[in-house]
Design an enzyme around this catalytic site. Structure first.
Site, PDB file in Angstrom:
ATOM      1  N   ASP A  55       0.875  -1.163   0.000  1.00  0.00           N
ATOM      2  CA  ASP A  55       0.000   0.000   0.000  1.00  0.00           C
ATOM      3  C   ASP A  55       0.915   1.215   0.000  1.00  0.00           C
ATOM      4  OD1 ASP A  55      -1.659   2.150   0.527  1.00  0.00           O
ATOM      5  OD2 ASP A  55      -2.921   1.061   1.954  1.00  0.00           O
ATOM      6  N   TYR A  61      -9.542  15.885  -9.845  1.00  0.00           N
ATOM      7  CA  TYR A  61      -8.878  15.129 -10.905  1.00  0.00           C
ATOM      8  C   TYR A  61      -7.821  15.995 -11.589  1.00  0.00           C
ATOM      9  CZ  TYR A  61      -8.396  11.934 -14.892  1.00  0.00           C
ATOM     10  OH  TYR A  61      -7.896  11.074 -15.838  1.00  0.00           O
ATOM     11  N   LYS A  72      -3.714  15.030 -11.718  1.00  0.00           N
ATOM     12  CA  LYS A  72      -3.009  14.719 -12.958  1.00  0.00           C
ATOM     13  C   LYS A  72      -1.968  15.774 -13.311  1.00  0.00           C
ATOM     14  CE  LYS A  72      -5.070  10.851 -13.448  1.00  0.00           C
ATOM     15  NZ  LYS A  72      -4.323   9.606 -13.157  1.00  0.00           N
TER      16      LYS A  72
END
Length: 311
Positions: free
Chosen positions: A81, A181, A185
């Site tokens: 993880d 988002y 990115k």
């Protein structure tokens, strides 16, 4: 559908790679293509044959490792993880103990498909999901670089590939889906830029790489098609004609890893379609889709879907 082999693949025998986030999608395909070129590839993720992540999907890192080995490399699955620093430290220690170095790091940890909401302003977007998205898409990359890069800078020639969505040229002037988002990115694009400066004095290179409209397992399932029947989706989603298999970006990574003059790309933002033109690899069907150019010149201008000249 007949799948074309990658006759342009470099020889990566002896290379040690880590693909962080290799359970499915681009990460899995990248690991497999590195393996096909002969590399030893450590593959990480949270879904194993004993335990699934919150995605609750069937793909596992053990499956990925077996695919790497079947392709001709050596696949090594390490459940990790990447939000847990201690687990990433243990991963780095294992690679150090077993290999003594690392040649290629592909930072592909993501896990956010179900967390962002298209075209929702920040005040309407679910806050917990948005913050979780930022942790998964940004914090994981930083933690991984912190613990793993000491292995990569031990000798000149190390390569870091930061996987994102959209090139800096494309994202720099466009809103990308939602506040969270977009931040994630574009943060990854900046990571590659920053790492380029930090690695340069050690003879290392950092590159940001974006696939195009990728036919991931989840995308194919959403459209009710398979890799062999993907064109059946064009009646409902015409611009899907420019889509590419996950192997395409995998071949892009292999090409970058095998480039003896990779330092010239330090700090660059590139796409699978751009690299295919330069390195000569193709997608599984023998084509070279150039998604980001298509989106600008065809979809955004309102032209009918037609990939002629773009693949």
């Amino acid at each position: 559908m007949r799948h074309m082999p990658d006759t342009s693949a470099p020889d990566l025998s002896g290379k040690i790679a880590l693909v962080a986030g290799a359970t499915r999608g681009a990460g899995r395909a990248i690991a497999v293509q590195l393996g096909a070129a002969g590399a030893t590839v450590y593959v990480t993720g949270r879904t194993t044959r004993e335990q699934r992540s919150e995605y609750n999907r069937s793909e596992t890192i053990e499956d990925t490792a077996e695919l790497v080995t079947a392709a001709g490399g050596t696949g090594i699955a390490v459940p990790t993880d990447h939000l847990v620093p201690e687990q990433v430290r243990v991963l780095a220690d294992r690679i150090d103990a077993e290999q003594g170095r690392l040649d290629v790091l592909v930072n592909d940890v993501w896990g956010g498909e179900r967390l962002f909401e298209f075209d929702k302003p920040v005040w309407e977007h679910d806050l917990d999901n948005g913050l979780r998205l930022m942790r998964l898409g940004v914090e994981t990359h930083a933690i991984t670089s912190h613990f793993v890069l000491p292995l990569l800078v031990r000798q000149p020639g190390g390569l870091v590939i930061e996987m994102t969505d959209g090139t800096s040229a494309y994202n720099g002037t466009r809103y990308r889906n939602s506040y969270f988002y977009d931040l994630v990115k574009n943060s990854v694009l900046r990571m590659a830029f920053v790492l380029a400066h930090e690695l340069k004095s050690h003879g290392g290179t950092a590159v940001a790489l974006s696939p195009g409209w990728m036919r991931s397992e989840m995308m194919l399932e959403t459209l009710g098609v398979t890799e062999d029947t993907w064109r059946d989706a064009l009646t409902e989603v015409p611009h899907f004609c420019i889509s590419e298999s996950t192997a395409y970006v995998g071949r892009a990574v292999a090409a970058l890893a095998g480039d003896p003059d990779i330092a010239r790309r330090n700090g660059h933002s590139v796409s699978s379609g751009q690299l295919a033109q330069e390195y000569g690899f193709t997608d599984l069907d023998g084509s070279r889709p150039d998604c980001w150019r298509y989106l600008v010149e065809v979809e955004e201008t309102g032209k009918p879907a037609d990939a002629t000249g773009y693949r």
